[in-house]
Scaffold this motif. Structure first.
Motif, mmCIF file in Angstrom:
data_model
loop_
_atom_site.group_PDB
_atom_site.id
_atom_site.type_symbol
_atom_site.label_atom_id
_atom_site.label_comp_id
_atom_site.label_asym_id
_atom_site.label_seq_id
_atom_site.Cartn_x
_atom_site.Cartn_y
_atom_site.Cartn_z
ATOM 1 N N TYR A 1 0.818 -1.210 0.000
ATOM 2 C CA TYR A 1 0.000 0.000 0.000
ATOM 3 C C TYR A 1 0.855 1.265 0.000
ATOM 4 O O TYR A 1 0.577 2.215 -0.748
ATOM 5 C CB TYR A 1 -0.929 0.010 1.216
ATOM 6 N N THR A 2 1.887 1.299 0.835
ATOM 7 C CA THR A 2 2.636 2.539 1.011
ATOM 8 C C THR A 2 3.383 2.975 -0.241
ATOM 9 O O THR A 2 3.661 4.168 -0.414
ATOM 10 C CB THR A 2 3.644 2.411 2.177
ATOM 11 N N LYS A 3 3.713 2.044 -1.130
ATOM 12 C CA LYS A 3 4.437 2.436 -2.345
ATOM 13 C C LYS A 3 3.601 3.330 -3.245
ATOM 14 O O LYS A 3 4.128 4.002 -4.131
ATOM 15 C CB LYS A 3 4.913 1.209 -3.109
ATOM 16 N N GLN A 4 2.282 3.372 -3.005
ATOM 17 C CA GLN A 4 1.409 4.211 -3.823
ATOM 18 C C GLN A 4 1.264 5.631 -3.271
ATOM 19 O O GLN A 4 0.694 6.493 -3.925
ATOM 20 C CB GLN A 4 0.023 3.570 -3.911
ATOM 21 N N LEU A 5 1.779 5.860 -2.063
ATOM 22 C CA LEU A 5 1.652 7.177 -1.437
ATOM 23 C C LEU A 5 2.548 8.185 -2.139
ATOM 24 O O LEU A 5 3.695 7.904 -2.468
ATOM 25 C CB LEU A 5 2.021 7.094 0.043
ATOM 26 N N LYS A 6 2.011 9.387 -2.365
ATOM 27 C CA LYS A 6 2.747 10.455 -3.028
ATOM 28 C C LYS A 6 2.666 11.741 -2.211
ATOM 29 O O LYS A 6 1.686 11.977 -1.509
ATOM 30 C CB LYS A 6 2.171 10.719 -4.436
ATOM 31 N N THR A 7 3.695 12.561 -2.342
ATOM 32 C CA THR A 7 3.708 13.855 -1.659
ATOM 33 C C THR A 7 2.478 14.675 -2.076
ATOM 34 O O THR A 7 2.122 14.724 -3.249
ATOM 35 C CB THR A 7 4.976 14.643 -2.022
ATOM 36 N N GLY A 8 1.831 15.306 -1.108
ATOM 37 C CA GLY A 8 0.696 16.185 -1.411
ATOM 38 C C GLY A 8 -0.663 15.518 -1.380
ATOM 39 O O GLY A 8 -1.684 16.190 -1.515
#
Length: 306
Positions: free
Chosen positions: A244-251
């Motif tokens: 899941y966390t690999k999909q997180l992006k800044t902003g």
């Protein structure tokens, strides 16, 4: 256990064990300018040694078993590498490298009681030879090369090293990031990831330390403010994996983050081009990431029913 019994036990272990401790010194390709080539080495009384401040030396001491191995190695083989100390105005010597070796000497002196471990070989930095920033850098560099550090200890090391180099303006040969990467023989990207770990909520730092959260996932979570990190822990503790966390992006806002954690994770995908009317296309471009993910999910469900 009484002090007498403890000493007797130590004596028995010293006699019984001939194991050695793998203590790396200052050898290898790692360069420490403040130590390299220094020959000011002499014996110093262990009674004259003082610890460096805890905010300088934030590293965990050796475990009891590793400490015992070090004690037995010194008793069997002698001190393989001198400690590094900084002369203080009161005549004492602050330990910059070798806190565990100094502790081992004190334990041996207490156990044997014959004065053979009352003095320890030390590389001495004179009072005016270095300043506080130099001293901090020696502590950081020697721990980096000699110890197996946790991810959080590496993070703190790089953050402190960064601060020292920026203060000393030692970035003339390139950005501070690149200087650290070259000295520590890691990538610039890894330097950035370790620095980001410093902005993790304490609970997440503890999870990294106990191995329940990977450094890669932690670096992703560190992209967000502490309140958002705590919100993710509260709502998605069981999903803080790379899936899941690999999909997180800044902003990303919380709506977008929720859409990621409440999905089934990132499935194998391929890109498809869809032509939209101009006004719809413009509206789509203005949507938040979470809204776009919801549209993609709805489209997948619709197609799967055909």
């Amino acid at each position: 256990m009484s002090s007498r019994k403890s000493n007797e036990e130590m004596k028995k272990r010293l006699q019984a064990s001939k194991d050695t401790f793998d203590s790396r010194g200052f050898a290898g390709s790692f360069k420490m300018d403040h130590i390299s080539g220094d020959t000011n080495i002499r014996n110093v009384s262990v009674d004259d040694l003082v610890e460096a401040p805890e905010d300088w030396n934030f590293y965990k001491p050796l475990s009891e078993s590793k400490m015992q191995e070090l004690v037995e190695s010194i008793e069997s083989n002698g001190l393989l590498h001198p400690i590094v100390v900084w002369e203080q105005p009161d005549g004492k010597y602050m330990i910059l490298a070798g806190h565990n070796r100094a502790r081992a000497y004190r334990m041996l002196e207490e156990a044997k009681g014959d004065g053979s471990y009352r003095k320890i070989s030390a590389l001495i930095k004179e009072k005016g030879e270095i300043d506080e920033d130099d001293a901090k850098e020696i502590i950081i560099d020697t721990n980096w090369v000699q110890r197996s550090l946790s991810a959080i200890e590496k993070s703190k090391s790089i953050i402190e090293k960064y601060a020292v180099l920026e203060k000393k303006k030692k970035s003339g040969a390139g950005r501070v990031r690149n200087v650290i990467a070259e000295e520590y023989e890691i990538t610039g990207r890894l330097v950035d990831e370790y620095r980001r770990l410093g902005s993790l909520a304490e609970e997440l730092q503890n999870m990294v330390s106990d191995g329940s959260l990977s450094m890669t996932s932690a670096a992703k979570l560190a992209l967000f403010d502490v309140d958002t990190q705590l919100w993710m822990i509260e709502n998605y503790r069981g999903k803080l994996s790379r899936k899941y966390t690999k999909q997180l992006k800044t902003g990303m806002d919380r709506e977008a983050i929720r859409a990621i954690f409440e999905s089934e994770g990132e499935a194998e995908t391929s890109s498809v081009s869809i032509t939209l009317a101009k006004d719809i296309s413009e509206r789509y471009k203005g949507l938040e990431t979470g809204q776009r993910l919801e549209i993609a999910k709805a489209l997948e469900e619709l197609i799967s029913k055909l």
